[in-house]
Design a protein around this motif. Sequence first.
Motif, PDB file in Angstrom:
ATOM      1  N   SER A  10      -5.125   9.890  17.674  1.00  0.00           N
ATOM      2  CA  SER A  10      -3.706   9.939  18.033  1.00  0.00           C
ATOM      3  C   SER A  10      -3.139   8.543  18.133  1.00  0.00           C
ATOM      4  O   SER A  10      -2.042   8.263  17.616  1.00  0.00           O
ATOM      5  CB  SER A  10      -3.523  10.653  19.362  1.00  0.00           C
ATOM      6  N   THR A  13      -2.648   7.112  14.666  1.00  0.00           N
ATOM      7  CA  THR A  13      -1.489   7.659  13.974  1.00  0.00           C
ATOM      8  C   THR A  13      -0.194   7.087  14.523  1.00  0.00           C
ATOM      9  O   THR A  13       0.686   6.658  13.765  1.00  0.00           O
ATOM     10  CB  THR A  13      -1.491   9.184  14.141  1.00  0.00           C
ATOM     11  N   LEU A  14      -0.085   7.051  15.857  1.00  0.00           N
ATOM     12  CA  LEU A  14       1.163   6.567  16.451  1.00  0.00           C
ATOM     13  C   LEU A  14       1.336   5.075  16.200  1.00  0.00           C
ATOM     14  O   LEU A  14       2.456   4.612  15.959  1.00  0.00           O
ATOM     15  CB  LEU A  14       1.179   6.866  17.942  1.00  0.00           C
ATOM     16  N   GLY A  17       2.630   4.684  12.771  1.00  0.00           N
ATOM     17  CA  GLY A  17       4.049   5.021  12.729  1.00  0.00           C
ATOM     18  C   GLY A  17       4.914   3.913  13.283  1.00  0.00           C
ATOM     19  O   GLY A  17       5.936   3.540  12.693  1.00  0.00           O
ATOM     20  N   LEU A  18       4.484   3.333  14.409  1.00  0.00           N
ATOM     21  CA  LEU A  18       5.263   2.235  14.989  1.00  0.00           C
ATOM     22  C   LEU A  18       5.254   1.017  14.072  1.00  0.00           C
ATOM     23  O   LEU A  18       6.248   0.295  13.989  1.00  0.00           O
ATOM     24  CB  LEU A  18       4.707   1.868  16.363  1.00  0.00           C
ATOM     25  N   ILE A  20       5.228   1.119  10.818  1.00  0.00           N
ATOM     26  CA  ILE A  20       6.245   1.369   9.786  1.00  0.00           C
ATOM     27  C   ILE A  20       7.631   1.082  10.351  1.00  0.00           C
ATOM     28  O   ILE A  20       8.486   0.500   9.687  1.00  0.00           O
ATOM     29  CB  ILE A  20       6.185   2.818   9.294  1.00  0.00           C
ATOM     30  N   LEU A  33       1.606   4.105   6.305  1.00  0.00           N
ATOM     31  CA  LEU A  33       1.756   5.557   6.190  1.00  0.00           C
ATOM     32  C   LEU A  33       0.450   6.196   5.728  1.00  0.00           C
ATOM     33  O   LEU A  33       0.116   7.310   6.136  1.00  0.00           O
ATOM     34  CB  LEU A  33       2.876   5.874   5.207  1.00  0.00           C
ATOM     35  N   ALA A  36      -1.492   6.630   8.754  1.00  0.00           N
ATOM     36  CA  ALA A  36      -0.934   7.722   9.551  1.00  0.00           C
ATOM     37  C   ALA A  36      -1.341   9.078   8.985  1.00  0.00           C
ATOM     38  O   ALA A  36      -1.703   9.989   9.735  1.00  0.00           O
ATOM     39  CB  ALA A  36       0.587   7.602   9.595  1.00  0.00           C
ATOM     40  N   VAL A  40      -3.482  12.001  10.830  1.00  0.00           N
ATOM     41  CA  VAL A  40      -3.034  13.388  10.968  1.00  0.00           C
ATOM     42  C   VAL A  40      -4.092  14.340  10.417  1.00  0.00           C
ATOM     43  O   VAL A  40      -4.336  15.409  10.996  1.00  0.00           O
ATOM     44  CB  VAL A  40      -1.674  13.568  10.260  1.00  0.00           C
TER      45      VAL A  40
ATOM     46  N   VAL B  12       1.719  14.474  21.084  1.00  0.00           N
ATOM     47  CA  VAL B  12       1.488  13.553  19.957  1.00  0.00           C
ATOM     48  C   VAL B  12       2.447  13.861  18.822  1.00  0.00           C
ATOM     49  O   VAL B  12       3.051  12.956  18.219  1.00  0.00           O
ATOM     50  CB  VAL B  12       0.027  13.657  19.486  1.00  0.00           C
ATOM     51  N   LEU B  16       5.301  11.454  17.177  1.00  0.00           N
ATOM     52  CA  LEU B  16       5.332  11.150  15.749  1.00  0.00           C
ATOM     53  C   LEU B  16       6.667  11.549  15.135  1.00  0.00           C
ATOM     54  O   LEU B  16       7.236  10.832  14.313  1.00  0.00           O
ATOM     55  CB  LEU B  16       4.185  11.881  15.054  1.00  0.00           C
ATOM     56  N   ILE B  19       9.241   8.956  16.127  1.00  0.00           N
ATOM     57  CA  ILE B  19       9.069   7.717  15.355  1.00  0.00           C
ATOM     58  C   ILE B  19       9.632   7.904  13.943  1.00  0.00           C
ATOM     59  O   ILE B  19      10.327   7.036  13.409  1.00  0.00           O
ATOM     60  CB  ILE B  19       7.580   7.332  15.317  1.00  0.00           C
ATOM     61  N   ILE B  23      12.629   5.856  12.226  1.00  0.00           N
ATOM     62  CA  ILE B  23      12.444   5.170  10.946  1.00  0.00           C
ATOM     63  C   ILE B  23      13.533   5.567   9.976  1.00  0.00           C
ATOM     64  O   ILE B  23      14.169   4.724   9.346  1.00  0.00           O
ATOM     65  CB  ILE B  23      11.060   5.496  10.356  1.00  0.00           C
ATOM     66  N   LEU B  39       6.881  11.487   7.763  1.00  0.00           N
ATOM     67  CA  LEU B  39       6.242  11.482   9.084  1.00  0.00           C
ATOM     68  C   LEU B  39       6.722  12.658   9.922  1.00  0.00           C
ATOM     69  O   LEU B  39       5.940  13.288  10.641  1.00  0.00           O
ATOM     70  CB  LEU B  39       6.560  10.179   9.815  1.00  0.00           C
ATOM     71  N   ILE B  46       1.494  19.281  12.577  1.00  0.00           N
ATOM     72  CA  ILE B  46       0.534  19.207  13.695  1.00  0.00           C
ATOM     73  C   ILE B  46       0.832  20.320  14.702  1.00  0.00           C
ATOM     74  O   ILE B  46      -0.079  20.991  15.202  1.00  0.00           O
ATOM     75  CB  ILE B  46       0.603  17.833  14.367  1.00  0.00           C
TER      76      ILE B  46
END
Lengths: 173, 103
Positions: A10, A13-14, A17-18, A20, A33, A36, A40, B12, B16, B19, B23, B39, B46
């Motif tokens: 987790s 992945t986060l 994302g941050l 990006i 990505l 990420a 996932v 989670v 995501l 985020i 973006i 994303l 999920i």
Amino acid sequence: MEAIIFYVFSALTLAAGLFILFSRNLIYGAFALFVAFLGVAALYVLAGADFLAVSQIMIYVGGILVLLIFGIMLTQKKEKSDDSTRHNRVEVAITRKIWGFVAGAGLFGLLVKVILSSDFRMAGEEMSTKSTIKTIGVELMTSHLLPFEIAAILLLVALIGAAYLALNRNPTA
Amino acid sequence: MTTIPVQYYLVVAAALFCIGLAISITKRHFIGMLLGIELMLNAVNINLVAFGRHDPERLSGQLFALFVIVVAAAEVTVALAIILRVYGRFKTVDPDKVNELKQ
């Protein structure tokens, strides 16, 4: 043990994302990505969806991400030019960032509040450790046959439409 | 085997999703917006998988996630074709500068 793996993937992945969100170069964003998507896929495996994790890696990482990187590279252009008569561009568009963060943080707060205050009562029992491939195949061919065929037609239409749209109609230009 | 509660997956996925939303709002590039949308679609998947864990007989959540992946693939191909056409005509990928249907 499983909890530790869940937290690690987790966080991965986060963090991707941050990355990006804060990176200025889109190529780096596309590679983040990639991380990420792999994170996932690992979360899918932890939730017992093995077939879906493999499809995720094959379709997203192998297909969509390659397409996105192609798109980024085909539309890349130089920011600076030597033309001295060109107007200087002053970047003042900070409101877009503010609105983005406000929307993201606000929605996240709302969602977390809803999730933490909810009380889910699961009717079915927990999934066992057996593979899901057989169930998915049987379900796709019996009760989900119509969406399956519609998805096939959708993919065909998208393929033909994308090829037609990207066709160079004016070869001299 | 200890299982992770479904709320953890939901938190989670919510993070995501947000985020991805940030973006797609902040990026000044068409493909950056597409990255955010991808994303967001993954975050929704999920959620579907986390709830589908409690439906081992029919696996509706996983099937739905599979169809979401298919639609996302179709969406990205068409979006990239449109972006390439727009880039060929306007020579820019900034969504703020593309504000005319015909140049």
